[in-house]
Design an enzyme around this catalytic site. Structure first.
Site, PDB file in Angstrom:
ATOM      1  N   LYS A 195       0.843  -1.202   0.000  1.00 45.68           N
ATOM      2  CA  LYS A 195       0.000   0.000   0.000  1.00 45.68           C
ATOM      3  C   LYS A 195       0.879   1.253   0.000  1.00 45.68           C
ATOM      4  O   LYS A 195       0.634   2.205  -0.742  1.00 45.68           O
ATOM      5  CB  LYS A 195      -0.946  -0.012   1.213  1.00 45.68           C
ATOM      6  CG  LYS A 195      -2.109  -0.979   1.012  1.00 45.68           C
ATOM      7  CD  LYS A 195      -2.926  -1.227   2.261  1.00 45.68           C
ATOM      8  CE  LYS A 195      -3.949  -2.338   1.994  1.00 45.68           C
ATOM      9  NZ  LYS A 195      -4.679  -2.784   3.160  1.00 45.68           N
TER      10      LYS A 195
ATOM     11  N   GLN B 100      -4.899  -1.245   9.273  1.00 37.68           N
ATOM     12  CA  GLN B 100      -4.770  -2.576   8.675  1.00 37.68           C
ATOM     13  C   GLN B 100      -5.420  -3.633   9.568  1.00 37.68           C
ATOM     14  O   GLN B 100      -5.113  -3.735  10.748  1.00 37.68           O
ATOM     15  CB  GLN B 100      -3.274  -2.895   8.453  1.00 37.68           C
ATOM     16  CG  GLN B 100      -3.022  -4.223   7.758  1.00 37.68           C
ATOM     17  CD  GLN B 100      -3.573  -4.258   6.333  1.00 37.68           C
ATOM     18  OE1 GLN B 100      -3.458  -3.313   5.577  1.00 37.68           O
ATOM     19  NE2 GLN B 100      -4.203  -5.368   5.972  1.00 37.68           N
TER      20      GLN B 100
ATOM     21  N   ASP C 141     -11.221   3.167   3.513  1.00 38.32           N
ATOM     22  CA  ASP C 141     -11.630   1.760   3.365  1.00 38.32           C
ATOM     23  C   ASP C 141     -13.148   1.643   3.261  1.00 38.32           C
ATOM     24  O   ASP C 141     -13.670   0.571   2.955  1.00 38.32           O
ATOM     25  CB  ASP C 141     -11.160   0.947   4.588  1.00 38.32           C
ATOM     26  CG  ASP C 141      -9.970   0.059   4.255  1.00 38.32           C
ATOM     27  OD1 ASP C 141      -9.702  -0.140   3.062  1.00 38.32           O
ATOM     28  OD2 ASP C 141      -9.325  -0.427   5.207  1.00 38.32           O
TER      29      ASP C 141
END
Ligand code: NDP
Length: 299
Positions: A54, A98, A121
């Protein structure tokens, strides 16, 4: 009949190119570089690999990336405080925590702390609500990637019957809503669905997100259908003892013989998730500042 391979890896690379173009437009118009903050807790090796990728792709598109590494035994309150600090930082456009978090930490509570305008997200309750109400907001990455690949394969999706197999908060439910937004007729199937093969056979677009290796067989698929395989399953390699291999939720060979197009695993939906995360970071930066989102990010 042999289906076309829907090349998510190539599409994601193109999308990252569009993100880079959008970043360069923001640079020249506003002298601004969006920033993604990534929070990594603990030592899970897979999470480290995901975060590394990422960060690498964020920087490749010209954005800034800030990484916050925390010990696995960080207190819940301290982790929530870190999210609060990132919420308050005007230079941070997107916050990604995460997942999964190490045992003992409540990820729902951490996600609930993320400012929905920085929720790249698309996991907060506000983001889910905005999606459900059809309001502007940040959409979950993997399901957005599924819609992009289906649109690339089929063009206009209006009126197509989309069957989403799986109803998780992360994938199935938002995917169903996003295909509905595209004017598909949507069926959500799950573990209690009766005659699953028959339901799947009625799909023009079949999205499989169950986490069961090779569950969807070739004879579950309507001839010519578009098959989007979200599953990522690690199984014992059939030819190499002691080795593992990745496989999807769809029997790939069986599907290739019947479908019109199939996403492979790996190289299908997987790479789209990070590309959509980067796209969301630029969108978040624009929304928060009242700037138009660059046209190259629309689909
Ligand atoms: P979940 O386990 O949260 O959800 C699975 C869903 O599948 C549930 O709704 C469940 O139904 C349904 N299901 C399970 N077994 C059956 C069955 N035998 N028949 C019908 N339905 C069934 O998984 P996720 O949604 O999080 O993930 C699904 C897959 O996608 C996984 O392989 C995961 O690794 C992968 N994934 C891939 C990503 C990517 O970037 N490509 C990102 C996220 C996930 P019920 O609700 O009734 O229990």
């Amino acid at each position: 009949m042999t289906a076309a391979i829907i090349d998510g890896k190539a599409f994601a690379s193109g999308l990252r190119g569009h993100v880079a173009q959008a970043v360069s437009e923001l640079n020249s118009s506003f002298d601004y570089q969006p920033t993604l903050a990534v929070v990594l807790v603990g030592d899970d090796p897979a999470s480290h690999v995901y975060v590394r990728n990422k960060i690498k792709f964020t920087r490749e598109t010209g954005m800034q990336s800030v990484e916050h590494r925390c010990d696995a035994n960080i207190a819940q309150g301290d982790l929530e405080m870190l999210v609060g600090t990132l919420n308050a930082d005007p230079n941070v456009d997107g916050i990604l925590v995460q997942l999964p978090l190490p045992e003992g930490l409540d990820s729902d509570r951490v996600i609930a702390k993320i400012n929905p305008d920085k929720d790249v997200d698309g996991l907060t309750e506000v983001s889910a609500g905005r999606l459900s109400l059809g309001k502007t907001g940040l959409r979950p990455c993997t399901p957005t990637g599924c819609v992009m690949l289906a649109k690339d394969a089929l063009g206009n999706l209006s009126g197509k019957h989309c069957v989403v197999l799986g109803r998780s908060i992360l994938v199935g439910k938002p995917a169903a809503l996003l295909f509905l937004e595209q004017n598909c007729t949507v069926t959500i199937a799950h573990s209690r669905t009766q005659d699953l093969p028959e339901v799947c056979r009625s799909a023009d677009i079949l999205v499989a997100a169950v986490g069961r290796p090779d569950m969807v067989k070739g004879d579950w698929i309507k001839p010519g259908a578009c098959v989007i395989d979200v599953g990522i399953n690690r199984i014992a390699h059939p030819e190499k003892p002691g080795k593992m291999k990745l496989t999807g939720d769809v029997d790939y060979k069986g599907a290739m013989a019947v479908a019109g197009g199939v996403t492979p695993v790996p190289g299908g939906v997987g790479p789209m998730t990070i590309a959509c995360l980067l796209r969301n970071t630029v969108i978040a930066a624009c929304h928060r500042r009242g700037w138009d989102v660059p046209d190259c990010l629309s689909f």
